[in-house]
Motif scaffolding. Structure first.
Motif, short mmCIF file in Angstrom:
data_model
loop_
_atom_site.label_atom_id
_atom_site.label_comp_id
_atom_site.label_asym_id
_atom_site.label_seq_id
_atom_site.Cartn_x
_atom_site.Cartn_y
_atom_site.Cartn_z
N PRO A 1 47.01 -53.67 13.71
CA PRO A 1 47.85 -54.24 12.64
C PRO A 1 49.24 -53.63 12.53
O PRO A 1 50.12 -54.22 11.90
N LYS A 2 49.49 -52.48 13.17
CA LYS A 2 50.84 -51.91 13.15
C LYS A 2 51.83 -52.79 13.93
O LYS A 2 53.04 -52.67 13.78
N TYR A 3 51.30 -53.69 14.77
CA TYR A 3 52.14 -54.58 15.55
C TYR A 3 52.37 -55.92 14.84
O TYR A 3 53.14 -56.75 15.30
N ALA B 1 52.28 -60.02 18.41
CA ALA B 1 51.87 -58.61 18.28
C ALA B 1 51.23 -58.14 19.58
O ALA B 1 51.50 -57.04 20.07
N ASP C 1 53.58 -58.60 11.81
CA ASP C 1 54.80 -58.69 10.98
C ASP C 1 54.60 -57.99 9.63
O ASP C 1 55.55 -57.57 8.99
N THR C 2 53.34 -57.91 9.21
CA THR C 2 52.99 -57.38 7.89
C THR C 2 52.70 -55.88 7.92
O THR C 2 52.09 -55.36 6.99
N CYS C 3 53.14 -55.18 8.99
CA CYS C 3 52.72 -53.79 9.20
C CYS C 3 52.95 -52.87 8.00
O CYS C 3 52.22 -51.91 7.82
N THR D 1 45.25 -49.43 14.77
CA THR D 1 46.51 -49.50 15.54
C THR D 1 47.01 -50.94 15.71
O THR D 1 48.21 -51.17 15.65
N GLN E 1 44.94 -60.51 8.18
CA GLN E 1 45.10 -59.74 6.94
C GLN E 1 44.15 -60.20 5.84
O GLN E 1 43.82 -59.44 4.94
#
Ligand code: IPE
Ligand code: IPE
Ligand code: MG
Length: 244
Positions: A174-176, A150, A178-180, A172, A204
């Motif tokens: 966590p948007k990168y 990420a 895999d779990t976005c 911003t 997460q």
């Protein structure tokens, strides 16, 4: 009665449960069988748990199938597991589609064999319109690897000028990952008696509730799953604040 409760108290059960499915090897060894026998028995448990989700109000189920560290196992076990994942997808695709399950995969996909990657892509596509339980399968997944991947993409966006360094924050970043598209897990369960998270969903699960249970994964049942979900409902999640 419920009108008086604050909004976050209205939902009492976990919306997202994540499971570290551990203990397949020991389950097989206890029966004098090879480890792969345990992995096959473990794979058979998944369906019952996926089916148990909707009646319990669990909308997201995320399961740890293979970690970035599991490559350290013998070549025979790794090859056997990869072949099991391919078999599993081929065998279960139709019923997952029919049962409304939306399947996603997380992890470092390019590190997996191309045949398996193609099956993963196909299953995601096949179930993309499904609106039932969200099943996420972590394959070649490691929390640190995910954060590193990420960060690479985030750094590229900064270099390209599409993201300002001062805009990198808890929303911003966590948007990168895999779990976005997934909510954070509310409850993380690990079977087999080990009290560690082994690099699973590090970012997460910062505020998840944890349950470490002794049952080996191939013995895990929907009754036990239901008890864990009910026990979660009795917990007081404070998120750093003081309870009402
Ligand atoms: C979990 O079972 C499945 C995978 C890691 C693929 P294990 O294979 O770790 O079983 P134990 O922990 O050795 O019993
Ligand atoms: C974690 O289990 C990974 C999966 C369940 C896929 P491991 O058995 O690999 O974890 P450790 O080695 O006991 O920490
Ligand atoms: Mg293990």
């Amino acid at each position: 009665m419920s009108e008086d409760l604050p909004a976050q108290k209205l939902r009492t059960g976990p919306r997202h449960v994540a499971i570290i499915m551990d203990g397949n090897g020991r389950w097989a060894q206890a029966r004098g069988r090879p480890r792969l026998f345990g992995h096959h028995a473990g794979a058979k448990r998944v369906k019952e748990i996926v089916r148990a989700c909707a009646p319990l109000g669990v909308e997201y189920l995320t399961i740890f199938g293979f970690s970035t560290e599991n490559w350290k196992r013998t070549q025979a076990e790794v090859t056997g597991l990869m072949s099991l994942f391919r078999q599993y997808i081929r065998k279960e695709a139709r019923s997952l589609k029919a049962e409304g399950v939306r399947v996603r995969f997380i992890g470092d996909r390019p590190g997996l064999d191309t045949k398996l990657q193609a099956l993963m892509d196909e299953l995601e596509e096949l179930t993309a319109e499904n609106t039932g339980v969200n099943l996420t399968i972590a394959l070649n997944y490691g929390g640190r690897d995910e954060v590193a991947r990420a960060t690479q993409r985030l750094a590229q966006d900064v270099a390209d000028g599409t993201l300002k360094p001062e805009d990198v924050n808890e929303e911003t970043l966590p948007k990168y990952l895999d779990t976005c598209v997934l909510p954070d897990p509310d409850l993380v369960v690990r079977t087999s008696g080990e009290a560690r998270i082994s690099n699973f969903l590090l970012w997460q699960s910062a505020y998840a509730e944890y349950e470490f249970i002794d049952t080996l994964w191939p013995d895990f049942s929907k009754e036990e799953f239901r008890k864990l979900v009910e026990a979660y409902s009795a917990r007081d999640r404070r998120f750093g604040a003081v309870s009402a």
